[in-house]
Write a protein that holds these residues in place. Structure first.
Motif, short mmCIF file in Angstrom:
data_model
loop_
_atom_site.label_atom_id
_atom_site.label_comp_id
_atom_site.label_asym_id
_atom_site.label_seq_id
_atom_site.Cartn_x
_atom_site.Cartn_y
_atom_site.Cartn_z
N LYS A 174 -25.50 1.46 56.79
CA LYS A 174 -26.09 1.49 55.47
C LYS A 174 -25.28 2.46 54.61
N ASP A 175 -25.51 2.42 53.31
CA ASP A 175 -24.84 3.39 52.45
C ASP A 175 -25.16 4.80 52.93
N THR A 176 -24.15 5.63 52.99
CA THR A 176 -24.36 7.01 53.42
C THR A 176 -25.31 7.70 52.45
N SER A 177 -26.35 8.31 52.98
CA SER A 177 -27.40 8.88 52.14
C SER A 177 -26.91 10.14 51.42
N VAL A 178 -27.61 10.46 50.34
CA VAL A 178 -27.33 11.70 49.61
C VAL A 178 -27.52 12.90 50.55
N PHE A 179 -28.56 12.84 51.37
CA PHE A 179 -28.81 13.92 52.33
C PHE A 179 -27.61 14.12 53.25
N ALA A 180 -27.07 13.01 53.79
CA ALA A 180 -25.96 13.12 54.73
C ALA A 180 -24.73 13.70 54.04
N ARG A 181 -24.45 13.25 52.84
CA ARG A 181 -23.26 13.75 52.14
C ARG A 181 -23.42 15.22 51.75
N LYS A 182 -24.61 15.61 51.33
CA LYS A 182 -24.85 17.01 50.97
C LYS A 182 -24.78 17.90 52.22
N THR A 183 -25.39 17.46 53.31
CA THR A 183 -25.37 18.23 54.54
C THR A 183 -23.96 18.34 55.10
N ALA A 184 -23.19 17.27 54.96
CA ALA A 184 -21.80 17.28 55.44
C ALA A 184 -20.98 18.34 54.70
N GLU A 185 -21.21 18.49 53.42
CA GLU A 185 -20.46 19.50 52.67
C GLU A 185 -20.86 20.90 53.11
N GLU A 186 -22.14 21.14 53.31
CA GLU A 186 -22.58 22.45 53.80
C GLU A 186 -22.01 22.72 55.19
N LEU A 187 -22.01 21.69 56.02
CA LEU A 187 -21.49 21.82 57.37
C LEU A 187 -19.99 22.13 57.35
N ARG A 188 -19.26 21.50 56.46
CA ARG A 188 -17.83 21.76 56.33
C ARG A 188 -17.57 23.23 56.00
N GLN A 189 -18.36 23.79 55.12
CA GLN A 189 -18.19 25.19 54.76
C GLN A 189 -18.54 26.12 55.92
N HIS A 190 -19.55 25.76 56.69
CA HIS A 190 -19.91 26.58 57.85
C HIS A 190 -18.85 26.50 58.94
N ALA A 191 -18.21 25.35 59.08
CA ALA A 191 -17.12 25.22 60.04
C ALA A 191 -15.97 26.15 59.66
N ALA A 192 -15.69 26.24 58.36
CA ALA A 192 -14.64 27.15 57.89
C ALA A 192 -14.99 28.60 58.19
N ALA A 193 -16.26 28.96 58.00
CA ALA A 193 -16.69 30.33 58.29
C ALA A 193 -16.56 30.64 59.77
N LEU A 194 -16.85 29.66 60.62
CA LEU A 194 -16.72 29.87 62.07
C LEU A 194 -15.27 30.07 62.47
#
Length: 259
Positions: free
Chosen positions: A185-205
């Motif tokens: 299905k179309d990627t949800s707004v929740f998934a795209r927003k969470t993915a961006e937050e997750l990307r930033q946390h991966a950088a911090a790690l």
């Protein structure tokens, strides 16, 4: 722990039978989050104060909602041949390479891009908060690699891959490709927003892990030279080659990394 062990073995206090271990299911299996007071030390850790704890709190708070999100709406995970057809790069092959290198510690879900990236960052976080590299000056920078260098490389590569998958999840063209060709299905707004937050946390790690590694090498240099390593103030400049990853830089007491 010692007191509970004494009570359990005492003839005056009956030790309750241990509950059967429940099988972990769902999109994030085999990973699970445990924060019950009496299992905290053996369960999931938030990490020390600072960036590691911030990532841990975010993972804990997002765990249930991510686990409950429909994989069909959480982004297509790229497989073989998809990129040539306009889809995401082959992340399955990259994951397999990483899993083979990090066996048996790492086993990653593949039900969706978001769930996969979330599991990768969770593994990096849990590994990072227990990471205690023990390096000598002679070991760091020589051909071959130590176990600490290998683990460091696996963590950084896992965080990098998680960031790349997060970008795939946010890519609208990949969302359309998954819907048209792979029953997504179309990627949800929740998934795209969470993915961006997750990307930033991966950088911090990545920055946190590099700091731990840098401190270990700095300490090894100081011990070799008969001095002391002060992460905050020492004026140390060194470039150390980690065969499993690349270059680790320690300029002026601050830890940075470059591939």
């Amino acid at each position: 722990d010692a007191l509970r062990a004494q009570l359990a073995s005492s003839k005056l206090v009956g030790a309750p039978a241990a509950p059967p271990k429940q099988e972990v299911t769902g999109p994030l299996a085999p990973f699970t989050w445990t924060d019950a007071p009496f299992t905290w030390t053996d369960g999931t850790k938030l990490g020390p104060k600072g960036p590691a704890e911030e990532v841990g709190v975010w993972l804990r708070d997002k765990w249930e909602v991510v686990a409950g999100a429909s994989p069909e709406e959480c982004g297509l995970l790229g497989g073989e041949g998809m990129e040539a057809q306009g889809g995401p790069p082959d992340r399955f092959a990259q994951l397999q390479q990483l899993e083979d290198a990090a066996k048996p510690e790492l086993e990653v879900v593949r039900v969706s891009g978001l769930h996969c990236a979330f599991a990768l960052v969770f593994w990096v976080h849990q590994t990072a908060v227990d990471f205690r590299p023990n390096l000598s000056l002679t070991a760091a920078g020589q051909k071959g690699s130590s176990m600490s260098e290998d683990l460091f490389g696996h963590m950084v590569k896992a965080a990098n891959l998680a960031q790349q998958i997060c970008r795939d999840v946010r890519n609208l063209a990949f969302s359309e490709f998954g819907r048209k060709h792979h029953a997504m299905k179309d990627t949800s707004v929740f998934a795209r927003k969470t993915a961006e937050e997750l990307r930033q946390h991966a950088a911090a790690l990545k920055e946190y892990v590099n700091g731990v590694m840098a401190d270990s090498i700095g300490q090894a240099r100081a011990e070799h030279d008969g001095g002391q390593w002060d992460h905050g103030t020492a004026s140390v400049s060194a470039i150390v080659h980690c065969p499993s990853f690349g270059l680790l830089a320690l300029p002026l007491g601050r830890s940075t990394w470059s591939a």
